[in-house]
Every structure is written in structure tokens, then in C-alpha cells.
Design an enzyme around this catalytic site. Structure first.
Site, PDB file in Angstrom:
ATOM      1  N   SER A 240       0.835  -1.215   0.000  1.00 42.14           N
ATOM      2  CA  SER A 240       0.000   0.000   0.000  1.00 42.14           C
ATOM      3  C   SER A 240       0.865   1.258   0.000  1.00 42.14           C
ATOM      4  O   SER A 240       0.603   2.205  -0.758  1.00 42.14           O
ATOM      5  CB  SER A 240      -0.960   0.004   1.192  1.00 42.14           C
ATOM      6  N   HIS A 270      -2.175  -8.735   1.935  1.00 41.92           N
ATOM      7  CA  HIS A 270      -1.898  -7.473   2.645  1.00 41.92           C
ATOM      8  C   HIS A 270      -3.083  -7.177   3.576  1.00 41.92           C
ATOM      9  O   HIS A 270      -3.424  -7.998   4.422  1.00 41.92           O
ATOM     10  CB  HIS A 270      -1.640  -6.397   1.579  1.00 41.92           C
ATOM     11  N   HIS A 317       5.331 -12.566   7.804  1.00 47.63           N
ATOM     12  CA  HIS A 317       5.558 -11.178   7.388  1.00 47.63           C
ATOM     13  C   HIS A 317       6.768 -11.116   6.472  1.00 47.63           C
ATOM     14  O   HIS A 317       7.704 -11.903   6.628  1.00 47.63           O
ATOM     15  CB  HIS A 317       5.789 -10.257   8.597  1.00 47.63           C
ATOM     16  N   ARG A 326       2.441  -4.607  16.824  1.00 46.66           N
ATOM     17  CA  ARG A 326       1.062  -4.123  16.636  1.00 46.66           C
ATOM     18  C   ARG A 326       0.080  -5.214  17.074  1.00 46.66           C
ATOM     19  O   ARG A 326      -0.994  -4.935  17.584  1.00 46.66           O
ATOM     20  CB  ARG A 326       0.831  -3.742  15.166  1.00 46.66           C
ATOM     21  N   ASP A 372      -2.769  -8.337  11.577  1.00 44.71           N
ATOM     22  CA  ASP A 372      -4.110  -8.740  11.136  1.00 44.71           C
ATOM     23  C   ASP A 372      -4.680  -9.920  11.920  1.00 44.71           C
ATOM     24  O   ASP A 372      -5.877 -10.188  11.854  1.00 44.71           O
ATOM     25  CB  ASP A 372      -4.087  -9.081   9.643  1.00 44.71           C
ATOM     26  N   ARG A 398      -3.936   3.745   7.358  1.00 44.86           N
ATOM     27  CA  ARG A 398      -2.772   3.728   6.477  1.00 44.86           C
ATOM     28  C   ARG A 398      -2.657   5.039   5.673  1.00 44.86           C
ATOM     29  O   ARG A 398      -1.557   5.524   5.397  1.00 44.86           O
ATOM     30  CB  ARG A 398      -2.854   2.490   5.566  1.00 44.86           C
ATOM     31  N   ARG A 418      11.311   4.976 -11.597  1.00 41.40           N
ATOM     32  CA  ARG A 418      11.410   4.323 -12.895  1.00 41.40           C
ATOM     33  C   ARG A 418      12.574   3.330 -12.875  1.00 41.40           C
ATOM     34  O   ARG A 418      13.634   3.598 -13.460  1.00 41.40           O
ATOM     35  CB  ARG A 418      11.616   5.399 -13.961  1.00 41.40           C
TER      36      ARG A 418
HETATM   37  N1  HAX Z   1       0.971 -19.636   6.097  1.00 38.79           N
HETATM   38  C1  HAX Z   1       1.456 -20.530   5.198  1.00 38.79           C
HETATM   39  N2  HAX Z   1       2.534 -20.321   4.445  1.00 38.79           N
HETATM   40  C2  HAX Z   1       3.183 -19.165   4.617  1.00 38.79           C
HETATM   41  C3  HAX Z   1       2.781 -18.196   5.556  1.00 38.79           C
HETATM   42  C4  HAX Z   1       1.617 -18.458   6.301  1.00 38.79           C
HETATM   43  N3  HAX Z   1       1.117 -17.589   7.164  1.00 38.79           N
HETATM   44  N4  HAX Z   1       3.632 -17.157   5.486  1.00 38.79           N
HETATM   45  C5  HAX Z   1       4.528 -17.447   4.546  1.00 38.79           C
HETATM   46  N5  HAX Z   1       4.263 -18.662   4.003  1.00 38.79           N
HETATM   47  C6  HAX Z   1       4.918 -19.318   2.878  1.00 38.79           C
HETATM   48  C7  HAX Z   1       4.799 -18.421   1.651  1.00 38.79           C
HETATM   49  O1  HAX Z   1       3.544 -18.573   1.016  1.00 38.79           O
HETATM   50  C8  HAX Z   1       5.959 -18.905   0.822  1.00 38.79           C
HETATM   51  O2  HAX Z   1       5.577 -20.108   0.207  1.00 38.79           O
HETATM   52  P1  HAX Z   1       6.049 -20.465  -1.312  1.00 38.79           P
HETATM   53  O3  HAX Z   1       7.528 -20.587  -1.233  1.00 38.79           O
HETATM   54  O4  HAX Z   1       5.335 -21.741  -1.588  1.00 38.79           O
HETATM   55  O5  HAX Z   1       5.607 -19.320  -2.169  1.00 38.79           O
HETATM   56  C9  HAX Z   1       7.010 -19.229   1.878  1.00 38.79           C
HETATM   57  O6  HAX Z   1       6.301 -19.412   3.118  1.00 38.79           O
HETATM   58  C10 HAX Z   1       8.031 -18.120   2.077  1.00 38.79           C
HETATM   59  O7  HAX Z   1       7.341 -16.920   2.341  1.00 38.79           O
HETATM   60  P2  HAX Z   1       8.013 -15.768   3.247  1.00 38.79           P
HETATM   61  O8  HAX Z   1       9.255 -15.328   2.549  1.00 38.79           O
HETATM   62  O9  HAX Z   1       8.103 -16.184   4.648  1.00 38.79           O
HETATM   63  O10 HAX Z   1       6.895 -14.637   3.209  1.00 38.79           O
HETATM   64  P3  HAX Z   1       6.636 -13.542   2.081  1.00 38.79           P
HETATM   65  O11 HAX Z   1       7.511 -12.387   2.355  1.00 38.79           O
HETATM   66  O12 HAX Z   1       6.696 -14.130   0.717  1.00 38.79           O
HETATM   67  O13 HAX Z   1       5.119 -13.174   2.355  1.00 38.79           O
HETATM   68  C11 HAX Z   1       3.214 -12.733   3.702  1.00 38.79           C
HETATM   69  C12 HAX Z   1       4.725 -12.489   3.508  1.00 38.79           C
HETATM   70  C13 HAX Z   1       2.731 -11.802   4.776  1.00 38.79           C
HETATM   71  C14 HAX Z   1       2.495 -12.394   2.409  1.00 38.79           C
HETATM   72  C15 HAX Z   1       3.007 -14.223   4.094  1.00 38.79           C
HETATM   73  O14 HAX Z   1       3.600 -14.452   5.342  1.00 38.79           O
HETATM   74  C16 HAX Z   1       1.529 -14.586   4.138  1.00 38.79           C
HETATM   75  O15 HAX Z   1       0.981 -14.957   3.103  1.00 38.79           O
HETATM   76  N6  HAX Z   1       0.880 -14.521   5.349  1.00 38.79           N
HETATM   77  C17 HAX Z   1      -0.525 -14.808   5.453  1.00 38.79           C
HETATM   78  C18 HAX Z   1      -1.347 -13.629   4.957  1.00 38.79           C
HETATM   79  C19 HAX Z   1      -1.233 -12.452   5.914  1.00 38.79           C
HETATM   80  O16 HAX Z   1      -1.387 -12.599   7.106  1.00 38.79           O
HETATM   81  N7  HAX Z   1      -0.985 -11.262   5.352  1.00 38.79           N
HETATM   82  C20 HAX Z   1      -0.888 -10.026   6.135  1.00 38.79           C
HETATM   83  C21 HAX Z   1       0.548  -9.587   6.411  1.00 38.79           C
HETATM   84  C22 HAX Z   1       0.652  -8.305   7.192  1.00 38.79           C
HETATM   85  C23 HAX Z   1       0.221  -7.178   6.343  1.00 38.79           C
HETATM   86  O17 HAX Z   1       0.840  -6.767   5.375  1.00 38.79           O
HETATM   87  N8  HAX Z   1      -0.933  -6.666   6.630  1.00 38.79           N
HETATM   88  O18 HAX Z   1      -1.478  -5.771   5.825  1.00 38.79           O
END
Ligand code: HAX
Length: 441
Positions: A240, A270, A317, A326, A372, A398, A418
């Protein structure tokens, strides 16, 4: 000029030479190296943005202008009888880096109150949406529609010096931020209360007025203040923040930029995660017939989610490597106000069982809960049961941080963003697995 704007002007004057010097004298200094993993991995961790509004340490969590969250909540002035500080005071802190006095906050509260009134076309626009629309779609469109109000856009067409860009951006930001709770609460009334709108109360601060327009009693005013402050800023690289900054870098005004920010926030990885958490918890609750699960049952549910290829919402995260402060702050609030709430019991059990499971699965780099995991549970407890709406609440908060960032972007003259793209052939050449000549094809 109000004292906030005067102070901001002084801070901008002080800051400009620092950026000019870095750019002129140290422009070639290497900060980070770009690897193929950075390019293919969403630029995770690549040090390539600058902001002074907040800094996210992977282990400690977010600091606003150098202050830990606990200090932000302790030091900012609070409305009489409230446990949580004025949101307007946070805006002052984010913009200037200084904790405002009560008098300084009062001035900002008045400024916001004077700028709240929505133009009539916004009500008509919100009314025109089908009632099955997602509230984030309405929220984003309503913000976008106010582009016609932008001082910055008008001044730019008329001709304005680059050094003065920040001024109409500041005016636009205050105008927009003051209106967001009104837009959100009217969207809520339209979608979930048959259009029955509760009028704004000019004597209340932003958080108190939002609670009042949502038809909620105390302590929902404090819940709102806490929510908006906690969600306000998280550095510049999250989707965002980055979306808002990127769009603003083409000198789009605040309405175009914040609408883009809201669209980025609306994704399930997100801001939409707070809605996903509640749905996921209720699915489990349905399976349990409302009973509190045992540790074994909740473990099984987490494993089922993972084995079906889904993520556990509210955990993990991209930057943090510890429990999100938080989350921790909201947990403390919940332990005080929600301790007998069944959903809080579910979340508390998840806090215990999920991190070891995510570790055992071995994929997530951070097995700990994020903001969240807890925020929707608090909203549900206070009767806000339409969880599609939760990301709108996140969006109000935000927008405060992103607006502060964008005002400073303009003040410091940050350029159009860019970065350069390469082709896969080129990456293979760089990796040494493809002869150079092939890329010409
Ligand atoms: N459950 C299952 N698998 C998860 C996970 C979770 N909560 N968090 C990470 N992973 C997985 C990823 O999907 C990724 O799998 P692949 O290799 O198969 O693609 C692997 O672990 C490595 O991911 P990472 O490097 O630890 O995490 P990213 O930086 O790629 O992603 C996310 C960060 C927040 C998107 C991820 O942890 C996630 O999907 N969490 C669940 C959704 C969530 O709670 N989102 C809100 C985050 C906070 C925020 O921004 N709020 O707005």
C-alpha cells in the site's frame, strides 16, 4: 499558516540540504547489491527506498519517527477520559517528528473538524453502488472521485514552483484525511444499515467522531484511535505504501495516490488478511459448533489449511521476524477488555500452536502473528460483524502515514520512480547459463 504547517515548513527547510548533499556528493556510494533473487523475489529486503516517517526493524518492529509504539501511545496527548491518544496528534508526529503539546493537537483537531464535510456527489456516488459491492471498491472509488477537488492539480496546471509542491499537497492531504472516516461510515451505513447515516459531531476528535458515526459507545472511540494509529505506517516498501508513493511520483495528486494505495491494501496477502482471519476463525467455530477447540483440534485445523495449499491468515511477514508489536499491543488490549470472548480464546490458542507448526512446515520465514491476526477479533467483539469492512478501517489508518510520506516526497523533490527491467534471456546471460549472442533474438 497554522502552527503545524509552519513547523513543517521549517523542518522541510532544514532537511532539504541533507538530501541535496547526499545526492550531489555521495550519489555513487553503494548501499546494496541487486541479485537475481531480488529481481525474481519481489525485491524482498532490497534497500532502495527512503523515508523518515517510520522504520521497520525485523526483530523490534515498527518505530514512528524513532519512537517505539509503546512510547507513541504513552507520549501523545489523549482526549479527556480516553486511554488512547488523538489520531490527529499522530499525524503531527509523523509529519514533524515532534510530539505535539495538547494545544498543538487541539489546533489539528479543529483543522480536521473543519474539513470533514463531504460534497453531495460523494453520497450520490456511494448510493449508486450495487449493495453487493465490496466496501474497499466503494472506498477507493469515492477517494478517486475527489480528484476534482485537488488544489495540487489546479496549481500545477496554473504553474507552481517545484519547491512549493508540498504546500497544496499538504492542503489536499488534510482535506482528504478529514473526510475518510465520513466516507467509511457512510459506506457502512449504505451497505449494512439501510442507508441510515449518523451525522458527524463537530465537537469530537477523529477517533471519537468515527465511533459516534458508526453508532458505537465507549470504548469503541479508543478502539478506533488505537486501530488508526497502529495501522498508519510501516515503512515505504509494503504494497500500500509503495503503491501510494509510486503513483504520487508521477505528480499525481493525493486523491489519485491514496486511491491506488487503497487498491494495494485490498489484496489478501496485505490488508485483506484481517477479513480472512475472521472468516477462517468462523469456519473453525462452525466446525466446532461454537465450542472452544482443544490444542489438538486447533493444530489439526492449521495443518488442514496448510495441506490444502492455503496460507494461515494473520501469520508471517515479509520483513518482521518476531511477533508484530502491533499484534502484541492489541493482544494487551484484548486481555483487558475481551478476555472472555470466545474468538479471543481461539486467537490465543492459535498464538500458541501456529508458530511451531509453521516452523515444522519449514516454509514461512516468520512463523509469528502479524497485525491482522488480532485486529478483526476486536472489531467483532464491539459488534462490527461485517468483516468485509475491516480493510476499510485499515485504509483510514494507512492513509495517514502515506499522506505524510507523500507530502515529504514533494517537499524533498523525490523524482519519478522508474526502475529498469531486464528480460529472462538477459538474466540467464548475467547468470552465465546462456551465451550472450542469444539475447539478440
Ligand atoms: N501460512 C502458510 N505459508 C506461509 C505463511 C503463512 N502464514 N507465510 C509465509 N508462508 C509461505 C509463503 O507462502 C511462501 O511459500 P512459497 O515458497 O510456496 O511461495 C514461503 O512461506 C516463504 O514466504 P516468506 O518469505 O516467509 O513470506 P513472504 O515475504 O513471501 O510473504 C506474507 C509475507 C505476509 C504475504 C506471508 O507471510 C503470508 O501470506 N501470510 C498470510 C497472509 C497475511 O497474514 N498477510 C498479512 C501480512 C501483514 C500485512 O501486510 N498486513 O497488511
Amino acid at each position: 499558516m497554522t502552527s503545524l504547517k509552519e513547523k513543517l515548513y521549517d523542518k522541510i527547510q532544514e532537511h532539504r540540504p541533507r538530501i541535496q548533499r547526499l545526492n550531489k556528493e555521495f550519489g555513487d556510494v553503494v548501499v546494496d547489491n541487486v541479485t537475481i533473487s531480488h529481481i525474481l523475489g519481489g525485491m524482498r529486503g532490497l534497500k532502495s527506498l527512503v523515508t523518515d516517517i517510520s522504520y521497520l526493524d525485523p526483530n523490534e518492529g515498527i518505530r514512528f519517527r524513532g519512537y517505539k509504539l509503546t512510547d507513541v501511545f504513552a507520549k501523545l496527548p489523549k482526549p479527556k477520559g480516553a486511554d488512547m491518544p488523538y489520531v490527529e496528534g499522530l499525524f503531527y508526529l509523523l509529519l514533524t517528528g515532534d510530539i505535539p503539546t495538547q494545544k498543538e493537537v487541539n489546533e489539528v483537531v479543529d483543522e480536521f473538524a473543519q474539513r470533514r464535510i463531504l460534497p453531495k456527489y460523494l453520497y450520490e456516488l456511494i448510493d449508486a453502488f450495487p449493495s453487493c459491492s465490496h466496501p474497499m471498491t466503494i472506498f477507493s472509488t469515492a477517494i478517486l472521485s475527489m480528484h476534482r477537488e485537488s488544489f495540487f492539480a489546479k496549481k500545477y496546471i496554473a504553474g507552481i514552483r517545484k519547491a512549493d509542491y508540498w504546500d497544496p499537497m499538504y492542503e489536499d492531504s488534510l482535506n482528504l484525511l478529514a473526510k475518510l472516516p465520513e466516507i467509511a461510515s457512510y459506506t457502512y451505513a449504505k451497505l449494512y444499515r439501510d442507508g441510515n447515516r449518523i451525522q458527524s459531531n463537530p465537537n469530537l476528535d477523529l477517533g471519537g467522531n468515527f465511533a459516534s458515526m458508526m453508532g458505537k459507545d465507549k470504548p469503541y472511540d479508543d478502539v478506533s484511535r488505537m486501530h488508526f494509529i497502529l495501522h498508519s505506517d510501516h515503512e515505504s516498501g509494503n504494497v500500500s505504501a509503495h503503491a501510494g508513493h509510486l503513483v504520487a511520483s508521477s505528480l499525481s495528486d493525493i486523491y489519485l495516490s491514496i486511491s491506488a494505495m487503497v487498491n494495494g491494501l485490498a489484496g489478501p496477502l496485505h490488508g485483506l488478511a484481517s477479513q480472512s482471519v475472521l472468516k477462517w476463525l468462523h469456519d473453525l467455530m462452525g466446525k466446532m459448533g461454537g465450542a472452544i477447540p482443544t490444542e489438538a483440534e486447533i493444530k489439526q485445523y492449521v495443518w488442514e489449511t496448510l495441506k490444502s495449499g492455503q496460507v494461515v491468515p494473520g501469520f508471517g511477514h515479509a520483513v518482521l521476524r518476531k511477533t508484530d508489536p502491533r499484534y502484541a499491543l492489541q493482544r494487551e488490549f484484548s486481555k483487558k477488555h475481551l478476555k472472555d470472548d470466545p474468538l479471543f480464546k481461539y486467537i490465543d490458542l492459535l498464538y500458541k500452536v501456529t508458530p511451531p507448526i509453521l516452523r515444522e512446515q519449514g516454509k514461512a520465514k516468520n512463523p509469528w502473528p502479524n497485525v491482522d491476526a488480532q485486529s478483526g477479533v476486536i472489531q467483532w467483539h464491539y459488534g462490527l460483524k461485517e468483516y468485509d469492512f475491516y480493510t476499510v478501517l485499515f485504509g483510514i489508518g494507512r492513509a495517514i502515514g502515506i499522506s505524510a510520506n507523500i507530502i515529504w516526497d514533494r517537499a524533498l523533490g523525490y523524482p519519478l520512480e522508474r526502475p529498469k527491467s531486464l528480460t529472462t534471456d538477459m538474466l540467464e546471460e548475467i547468470a552465465g547459463i546462456k551465451p550472450k549472442a542469444d539475447s539478440a533474438k
